[in-house]
Design a protein around this motif. Structure first.
Motif, PDB file in Angstrom:
ATOM      1  N   GLY A   1       0.787  -1.223   0.000  1.00  0.00           N
ATOM      2  CA  GLY A   1       0.000   0.000   0.000  1.00  0.00           C
ATOM      3  C   GLY A   1       0.818   1.272   0.000  1.00  0.00           C
ATOM      4  N   ASN A   2       2.142   1.182  -0.182  1.00  0.00           N
ATOM      5  CA  ASN A   2       2.985   2.372  -0.256  1.00  0.00           C
ATOM      6  C   ASN A   2       3.803   2.315  -1.543  1.00  0.00           C
ATOM      7  N   TRP A   3       4.804   3.206  -1.648  1.00  0.00           N
ATOM      8  CA  TRP A   3       5.631   3.244  -2.854  1.00  0.00           C
ATOM      9  C   TRP A   3       7.052   3.619  -2.464  1.00  0.00           C
ATOM     10  N   GLU A   4       8.015   2.871  -2.993  1.00  0.00           N
ATOM     11  CA  GLU A   4       9.418   3.119  -2.680  1.00  0.00           C
ATOM     12  C   GLU A   4       9.968   4.211  -3.586  1.00  0.00           C
ATOM     13  N   VAL A   5      10.515   5.246  -2.957  1.00  0.00           N
ATOM     14  CA  VAL A   5      11.085   6.381  -3.687  1.00  0.00           C
ATOM     15  C   VAL A   5      12.552   6.485  -3.289  1.00  0.00           C
ATOM     16  N   TRP A   6      13.421   5.884  -4.098  1.00  0.00           N
ATOM     17  CA  TRP A   6      14.854   5.944  -3.830  1.00  0.00           C
ATOM     18  C   TRP A   6      15.490   7.143  -4.520  1.00  0.00           C
ATOM     19  N   THR A   7      15.017   7.469  -5.704  1.00  0.00           N
ATOM     20  CA  THR A   7      15.478   8.647  -6.437  1.00  0.00           C
ATOM     21  C   THR A   7      14.264   9.324  -7.054  1.00  0.00           C
ATOM     22  N   SER A   8      14.503  10.461  -7.683  1.00  0.00           N
ATOM     23  CA  SER A   8      13.399  11.163  -8.344  1.00  0.00           C
ATOM     24  C   SER A   8      12.850  10.373  -9.526  1.00  0.00           C
ATOM     25  N   ALA A   9      13.661   9.446 -10.073  1.00  0.00           N
ATOM     26  CA  ALA A   9      13.196   8.639 -11.199  1.00  0.00           C
ATOM     27  C   ALA A   9      12.173   7.596 -10.781  1.00  0.00           C
ATOM     28  N   HIS A  10      12.043   7.339  -9.478  1.00  0.00           N
ATOM     29  CA  HIS A  10      11.083   6.351  -9.000  1.00  0.00           C
ATOM     30  C   HIS A  10       9.702   6.946  -8.756  1.00  0.00           C
ATOM     31  N   VAL A  11       9.561   8.258  -8.912  1.00  0.00           N
ATOM     32  CA  VAL A  11       8.252   8.892  -8.731  1.00  0.00           C
ATOM     33  C   VAL A  11       7.420   8.651  -9.982  1.00  0.00           C
TER      34      VAL A  11
ATOM     35  N   ALA B   1      12.410  -2.184   9.448  1.00  0.00           N
ATOM     36  CA  ALA B   1      11.089  -1.607   9.213  1.00  0.00           C
ATOM     37  C   ALA B   1      11.228  -0.473   8.207  1.00  0.00           C
ATOM     38  N   PRO B   2      10.203  -0.251   7.383  1.00  0.00           N
ATOM     39  CA  PRO B   2      10.294   0.831   6.391  1.00  0.00           C
ATOM     40  C   PRO B   2      10.340   2.195   7.060  1.00  0.00           C
ATOM     41  N   GLU B   3      11.094   3.092   6.453  1.00  0.00           N
ATOM     42  CA  GLU B   3      11.207   4.468   6.933  1.00  0.00           C
ATOM     43  C   GLU B   3      10.491   5.376   5.937  1.00  0.00           C
ATOM     44  N   PHE B   4       9.434   6.016   6.406  1.00  0.00           N
ATOM     45  CA  PHE B   4       8.612   6.845   5.528  1.00  0.00           C
ATOM     46  C   PHE B   4       9.163   8.269   5.488  1.00  0.00           C
ATOM     47  N   GLY B   5       9.057   8.869   4.308  1.00  0.00           N
ATOM     48  CA  GLY B   5       9.498  10.245   4.126  1.00  0.00           C
ATOM     49  C   GLY B   5       8.603  10.964   3.141  1.00  0.00           C
ATOM     50  N   GLY B   6       7.557  11.601   3.644  1.00  0.00           N
ATOM     51  CA  GLY B   6       6.653  12.342   2.778  1.00  0.00           C
ATOM     52  C   GLY B   6       5.599  11.460   2.134  1.00  0.00           C
ATOM     53  N   ILE B   7       4.912  12.034   1.156  1.00  0.00           N
ATOM     54  CA  ILE B   7       3.818  11.337   0.478  1.00  0.00           C
ATOM     55  C   ILE B   7       3.904  11.598  -1.022  1.00  0.00           C
ATOM     56  N   LEU B   8       3.157  10.800  -1.762  1.00  0.00           N
ATOM     57  CA  LEU B   8       2.977  10.993  -3.197  1.00  0.00           C
ATOM     58  C   LEU B   8       1.545  11.427  -3.454  1.00  0.00           C
ATOM     59  N   VAL B   9       1.381  12.532  -4.163  1.00  0.00           N
ATOM     60  CA  VAL B   9       0.055  13.032  -4.533  1.00  0.00           C
ATOM     61  C   VAL B   9       0.082  13.395  -6.008  1.00  0.00           C
ATOM     62  N   THR B  10      -1.084  13.598  -6.561  1.00  0.00           N
ATOM     63  CA  THR B  10      -1.166  13.995  -7.964  1.00  0.00           C
ATOM     64  C   THR B  10      -0.726  15.445  -8.128  1.00  0.00           C
ATOM     65  N   LEU B  11      -0.349  15.792  -9.345  1.00  0.00           N
ATOM     66  CA  LEU B  11       0.119  17.150  -9.614  1.00  0.00           C
ATOM     67  C   LEU B  11      -0.969  18.186  -9.370  1.00  0.00           C
ATOM     68  N   THR B  12      -2.215  17.815  -9.583  1.00  0.00           N
ATOM     69  CA  THR B  12      -3.316  18.766  -9.406  1.00  0.00           C
ATOM     70  C   THR B  12      -3.633  19.030  -7.938  1.00  0.00           C
ATOM     71  N   SER B  13      -3.142  18.183  -7.036  1.00  0.00           N
ATOM     72  CA  SER B  13      -3.470  18.335  -5.614  1.00  0.00           C
ATOM     73  C   SER B  13      -2.347  18.943  -4.796  1.00  0.00           C
ATOM     74  N   GLN B  14      -1.162  19.078  -5.372  1.00  0.00           N
ATOM     75  CA  GLN B  14      -0.023  19.494  -4.558  1.00  0.00           C
ATOM     76  C   GLN B  14      -0.158  20.924  -4.040  1.00  0.00           C
TER      77      GLN B  14
END
Length: 241
Positions: free
Chosen positions: A82-92, A131-144
């Motif tokens: 239910g989450n998403w791994e963001v290691w670099t900006s290319a993973h967004v 355990a996973p370490e969370f840092g921020g969230i992912l949202v759509t461009l229209t909601s940021q």
């Protein structure tokens, strides 16, 4: 380069597979198409619990950059957790943006805006588990923009509330200090007035008569202590409160 050349390994590296780990590596070995060595001379130096195999290696020219799945119908892709791994900006994912601000997920939840928690690493927990370490969230461009503006306003309100709590704590501590000083002053007035009339009953050396000492004369005074004398010559030290 032909497609068949890209799919063929550029190099085969020999490796030894032990019997204890063979069962765990069955799936991995099948994925890389390991081939057992057929030469009996090369296998003669191996133990009975070991096997020699080839590991297929591919060159950088045979690979391509991985592209994450895009946002479809306003839904941000997630993994099985239910989450998403963001290691670099290319993973967004394309169509989404990574906002790494403290407590930003609370703002998105209050606004009821769909978001996905971003995993930026793993940290070791007590007991040896990660355990996973969370840092921020992912949202759509229209909601940021909506989330950023709302989060800034909420952080200002939070800072004002924290300041108000701090002021209330300071006032409470001052009230307690003043109340303690008033109590100490009252106790000093009460007991210092009684010190001059403090009585100590003793018997005289000449008989059974008793004498009540009245300490009215101050003989010596020092920090926190005072020495008084009775008319009979008996002296006694008192502690100042």
């Amino acid at each position: 380069m032909l497609q068949s050349e890209k799919e063929s390994p550029a190099k085969l590296v020999k490796r030894i597979i032990r019997a204890s780990t063979r069962a765990e590596n069955v799936q991995e070995n099948a994925a890389v198409d390991d081939v057992l060595v057929g030469d009996d001379n090369e296998n003669s130096n191996l133990d009975a619990s070991e096997e020699c195999a080839f590991l297929s290696c591919y060159g950088e020219w045979q690979t391509y950059a991985w592209n994450p799945p895009p946002v479809q119908n306003g839904e941000i892709p997630t993994n099985s957790h239910g989450n998403w791994e963001v290691w670099t900006s290319a993973h967004v994912p394309h169509g989404a943006v990574h906002i790494d601000i403290p407590r930003i997920h609370q703002t998105a939840a209050l606004l009821n805006i769909p978001f996905v928690r971003a995993v930026v690493g793993f940290k070791l927990q007590p007991g040896g588990k990660y355990a996973p370490e969370f840092g921020g969230i992912l949202v759509t461009l229209t909601s940021q923009e909506i989330i950023r503006d709302a989060h800034e306003a909420m952080e200002q309100d939070r800072a004002a509330m924290m300041m108000k709590r701090s002021v209330l704590k300071i006032h409470a501590r001052w009230r307690r200090l003043i109340r303690s000083l008033r109590v100490r002053s009252k106790v000093r007035r009460l007991f210092r007035g009684k010190e001059s009339s403090s009585l100590s009953v003793t018997s005289t050396s000449g008989g059974n008569k008793q004498h009540c000492h009245k300490f009215t004369e101050v003989v010596h005074e020092e920090a926190g202590r005072i020495t008084k004398r009775c008319a009979c010559g008996y002296e006694k030290k008192f502690e100042l409160i």
